[in-house]
Design an enzyme around this catalytic site. Structure first.
Site, PDB file in Angstrom:
ATOM      1  N   GLU A   1       0.802  -1.214   0.000  1.00  0.00           N
ATOM      2  CA  GLU A   1       0.000   0.000   0.000  1.00  0.00           C
ATOM      3  C   GLU A   1       0.845   1.279   0.000  1.00  0.00           C
ATOM      4  OE1 GLU A   1      -4.174  -1.468   1.915  1.00  0.00           O
ATOM      5  OE2 GLU A   1      -2.583  -1.013   3.324  1.00  0.00           O
TER       6      GLU A   1
ATOM      7  N   GLU B   1      -4.665  -9.874  -0.177  1.00  0.00           N
ATOM      8  CA  GLU B   1      -5.516  -9.782   1.009  1.00  0.00           C
ATOM      9  C   GLU B   1      -6.957  -9.990   0.554  1.00  0.00           C
ATOM     10  OE1 GLU B   1      -4.976  -6.162   3.263  1.00  0.00           O
ATOM     11  OE2 GLU B   1      -2.776  -6.286   3.089  1.00  0.00           O
TER      12      GLU B   1
END
Length: 1003
Positions: free
Chosen positions: A447, A513
């Protein structure tokens, strides 16, 4: 040289005098030492150190490293350990937010000045073995968060700024005979903190081992083992490159194969015929033994190195292990336990055993390199690893999203000042971990948006190693798609993945994820599993995440509980967003694992009336490796059991006759096929179940008729309707709008009262974490009003005799906007059995209700729950694949799953009947009428659960709350910040619904 603390805000200052990263091998003086695993070249400095805490660098002690600086009056502290868990600073949980956000107006290139805790450490040591001539001694801090400066005997040694890989320094020239004074200073936030914005608790301190290493005069500083497997898998070559310090040579032998020989390039190699290939299913490791010889031929080091021979990469457009397409049944794992990120080898091994026992085959080290022993254990136990470097710049990415920072200002982005620190972190991880067969991909971090710096990191990985490179951020910043070798996204719905892959087939696709298991979650995950075996390019996913991140705390009354963001007085924080594990904070299993294990199993089984089919999804394991047991049961009682010898090769399907026959006698039966370990493994005992399936069969026919009871008496009183039978009484109030008394088992005092209040229609449950994420209380709040504040219509109840029973009818007005109605009709027979028919007519335009059923209360003594339905753990309409039909039991007090924030939990699907009884067996029995129902028995109402911030905040147990229901909304779990439960797992919206069940007293 001196340490210049003013430089730490500069992202280009991340190391000084730090030794180059190298492999994590150990070296021993001889084979005897190696066999016991205790090296005379190592000395551990863990233990009690002296400690000083300052709230910012300007208040840190000056000159404390000097030999004449007295630190005896300082506090003692445990190393390894976080200072925040030892009485200093405070734990702070934050997801995207920077911990200092709103307190100091700073930007990259700056660090907090007012509050930036500094820990100053001192310990003294005497070398176990002083270095001989030509030997060198280093000190290695395996993990110090986030930066560490080191002094020895008053002299500055060096500085390291990568918290999650070793900071190692040569201290030979600073050693003295006898006692040495070691000093270190750890600063919580350096300039690198802008790229250390992981979703975790913000700690600081020396949190991994501190080791002294003595290097002999000839030393293998670095090893690189590689394996090359032939296309036909029939042969392999093991290669070994050694970076040798000093004049000498290396001799190496691969156990069971032979001695390695040197090529023209100095690389040692050996050919292996018919190699036993490493995989998660068969994690075979060869023992490679190195002997380092000095110029005279004397052995000065013995190095044991385990080697997994395997081939992994992208072949034919998909990820393959040893030539077979792999599906990652994965989980993300923060290195986190009851001591924060201070984890022992034993704790880590227990985690991996639990993963294997629940059919997990892959782990992502989110979002930093773990302790070296994790990789040793994943090699040994067999798990595929995505090794992720220490990088997350989520806060600065969000600054771009909200327009506070232009694209060109993204961190790390294309900014040249961030390039070297990223490459350094990539090298630190790869060089340390490169020899582990379990690592199948390198990850550029998490991220952090995109840019040339991350592209360069990916190229750097490729320049050093052949493993594929992973980075999810390309999904958000597609300017440099070459950054990643796989398409990786997070929390993308399965249908969207399938749609994407219909026209984008350049790369394999994984979800790094998915299935955000925050609180009561993990619903509809079967859709992803089905897709992984239907679409070749979708190759699995990694659950977020392994365990809750929570802090063991005590409330003001000394009661223990697990705290989350804000519970340590910190701000900013992100509340219970840290509570998203399939294991609880103490690493005990949560009910979600029941579903994980079932969905991740390697055998798909279908059962018909006389046979079963097995699809073998394992890559290298024949079903004959497992004992196949078939069990026939009726309402939880075993009727027959048999075994079947199966032999289905990987990738094939086989069909076998059942060794048991369904009886002719009428009733409901289950046939269960279970595959179990024949022999014990590292992670499971013989008999451990690895896969199962169950089918339900109903044999029609007559059952024993109920003895007809005498019709009950209807009493039309002034204020109540009374219904009386031989063993019961029921009182229906005309004043208070409902059934106010139900007594079963009459006695001189009128009998045992089984109701604690008027049963009412219920449409509400305590919001789950996922529901809070999409603001369910705001959307669905009308149903809370309807549940708590409904009123019986002014016309009052009606009562009449219907055959051999009495019917009492109430209509409840629901205070929603617009209003609705719910009829509750009680049909009471002479045995005291009350059949309840509920009909709800929602107001126009109202959203779907969280649940539809009846809420009854009874005494707290009725605390033993038994049910014939799906279990043994809680289950929901979108999370029931792992539940089996059977007869289960438990204490009501333990039915509310202890998620770190209380919420809807403890439900059971497919319930045929349920009883709640006291110690003498008296109580209530509930039965389905039309279709199996859902059932919940808790000590608290939904609103009491909703009002509690932690399990310890729930009120004392005073009652048992019973909620038979047509259906409760599924738990969902695509994500926890907007994704609703899938439509098929929600109650129909805006239409009349009917629910029927029955209850009766037990005496």
């Amino acid at each position: 040289m001196t340490f210049d603390r003013t430089r730490i805000a500069d992202p280009t200052f991340f190391a000084e005098n730090r030794l180059p990263a190298h492999s994590d091998h150990r070296w021993f003086a001889d084979a005897h030492e190696a066999s016991f695993g205790t090296s005379s070249f190592e000395q551990c400095l863990n233990g009690t150190w002296k400690f000083h805490h300052a709230k910012n660098p300007s208040l840190a002690p000056e000159g404390f490293e000097a030999l004449d600086y007295d630190t005896d009056t300082w506090d003692d502290i445990r190393v390894p350990g976080h200072i925040q868990l030892q009485g200093y600073d405070r734990p702070q949980y934050a997801n995207v937010q920077h911990p200092w956000d709103g307190y100091e107006d700073i930007w990259p290139g700056q660090i907090p000045q007012k509050y930036n805790p500094v820990g100053s450490y001192v310990t003294h040591f005497t070398l176990d073995t002083p270095p001989a001539d030509g030997e060198r001694v280093s000190i290695s801090f395996k993990g110090a968060e986030s930066t560490i400066a080191v002094w020895l005997n008053g002299a500055y040694v060096g500085y390291g700024g990568d918290a999650f890989t070793p900071s190692e320094f040569d201290i030979t020239d600073h050693l003295v005979d006898g006692e040495n004074k070691l000093a270190a200073q750890v600063i919580k936030w350096s300039g690198a903190a802008w790229i250390e914005d992981q979703d975790f608790y913000r700690f600081s301190g020396i949190f991994r081992d501190v080791m002294l290493y003595r290097r002999p005069r000839v030393h293998a500083e670095d090893l690189r083992t590689t394996t090359e497997v032939a296309d036909d898998l029939a042969s392999a070559t093991v290669r070994l490159a050694v970076a040798l310090q000093g004049e000498g040579s290396v001799r190496a032998t691969l156990d069971g194969v032979g001695e390695l020989t040197a090529g023209d390039d100095g690389v040692l190699s050996v050919a292996v015929d018919e190699p036993r290939l490493w995989s998660a299913e068969d994690p075979h490791l060869y023992d490679l033994t190195l002997e380092v010889l000095d110029a005279s031929g004397a052995v000065v080091e013995v190095i044991p190195q385990r080697v997994g021979i395997r081939r992994f990469g992208i072949e034919d457009g998909v990820l393959k292990i040893n030539g077979r397409r792999v599906v990652f049944n994965g989980v993300n794992r923060h290195e986190f336990g009851l001591q924060g990120r201070v984890m022992t080898r034993e704790q880590t091994e227990a985690d991996l055993k639990a993963m294997k026992a629940h059919n997990i085959n892959a782990v992502r080290t989110s979002h930093y390199p773990n302790n070296s022993f994790l990789y040793e254990l994943t090699d040994e136990y067999g798990l595929y690893v995505i090794d992720e470097m220490n990088l997350e710049a989520h806060g600065m990415w969000h600054a771009v999203v909200v327009g506070r920072v232009p694209l060109e200002g993204a961190v790390p982005g294309n900014l040249p000042e961030w390039r070297d620190i990223l490459l350094d972190r990539a090298s630190n991880m790869l060089e340390r971990d490169k020899n582990h067969a379990s690592i199948v991909m390198w990850s550029c971090g998490n991220e952090s948006f995109g840019g040339t710096n991350l592209r360069d990191v990916a190229d750097h990985f490729r320049s050093l190693d052949t493993r594929p490179v992973h980075y999810e951020g390309v999904h958000w910043d597609p300017r440099f798609p070459e950054t990643t070798d796989v398409v990786s996204t997070m929390y993308t719905p399965a249908a969207d993945i399938e749609e994407f892959l219909a026209s984008n087939r350049e790369k394999p696709y994984i979800l790094c994820e998915y299935a955000h298991t925050m609180g009561n979650s993990f619903g509809a995950v079967d859709k992803y599993i089905d897709l992984a075996y239907r679409e070749p390019l979708f190759q699995g996913a990694f659950i977020w995440d392994f365990s809750d991140q929570a802090i063991a705390l005590k409330d003001r009354y000394g009661r223990e509980y697990f705290g989350y963001g804000g519970d340590c007085g910190e701000a900013p924080h992100d509340a219970e967003f840290s509570g998203n594990g399939i294991f609880f904070a103490d690493h005990s299993p949560s009910p979600k694992l029941q579903e994980v294990k079932k969905l991740y199993q390697g055998l798909r089984i279908e059962i018909s009336g006389d046979s079963f089919e097995v699809e073998n999804r394992f890559l290298f394991t024949d079903t004959s490796a497992y004992r196949c047991v078939v069990t026939l049961a009726r309402e939880g009682r075993v009727v027959a059991r048999g075994t079947v010898d199966t032999e289905v090769e990987p990738g094939d399907t086989g069909n076998y006759p059942l060794p048991v026959d369904l009886p002719d006698a009428a009733g409901e039966y289950t046939v269960e096929v279970s595959f179990q370990l024949r022999r014990p493994t590292l992670w499971g005992a013989a008999g451990h179940e690895v896969a199962w399936e169950q089918a339900v069969f109903t044999i029609a026919g007559s059952t024993a008729p109920r003895s007809p009871a005498r019709a009950p008496e209807l009493i039309d009183g002034i204020h109540n309707f009374g219904v009386r039978g031989r063993h019961f009484t029921a009182l229906f109030s005309k004043l208070y709008g409902g059934l106010v008394s139900y007594r079963y088992g009459l006695s001189s005092d009128g009998g045992r009262e089984l109701l604690g209040g008027i049963p009412k229609p219920n449409f509400w449950h305590a919001p789950t974490s996922n529901e809070r994420g999409w603001n369910m209380p705001f959307r669905d709040g009308q149903w809370l009003l309807a549940s708590r504040y409904s009123e019986a219509a002014e016309a009052g109840p009606s009562a009449r005799v219907v055959g051999d029973a009495v019917e009492v009818r109430y209509t409840y007005e629901l205070p929603s906007q617009p209003s609705g109605e719910c009829d509750v009709v009680y049909l009471v027979d002479g045995d005291g059995r009350i059949e309840v028919t509920m009909t709800v007519r929602p107001g126009d335009g109202l959203p779907d209700m969280p649940e539809f059923g009846l809420l009854l209360t009874t005494g707290a003594d009725y605390q033993h729950l038994t049910w014939y339905g799906e279990g043994p753990e809680e289950s929901y309409v979108d999370r029931r694949a792992g539940a089996r039909l059977g007869v289960w039991s438990g204490d009501v007090a333990e039915q509310l799953t202890p998620y770190i924030r209380p919420q809807e939990a403890g439900n059971h699907t497919g319930v045929r009947w349920a009883t709640v009884t006291d110690a003498h067996g008296a109580g209530l029995r509930f039965e389905y009428v039309d279709e199996p129902m859902e059932f919940s028995a808790l000590p608290w109402t939904p609103w009491e659960v909703e009002n509690a911030a932690h399990p310890v905040d729930l009120p004392p147990i005073q009652k048992t709350v019973l909620r038979p229901a047509l259906m409760r909304r599924g738990v969902g779990g695509d994500d926890s910040w907007g994704s609703m439960t899938h439509p098929e797992y929600r109650l129909p919206e805006g239409q009349e619904l009917v629910f029927r069940f029955a209850f009766q007293g037990i005496r």
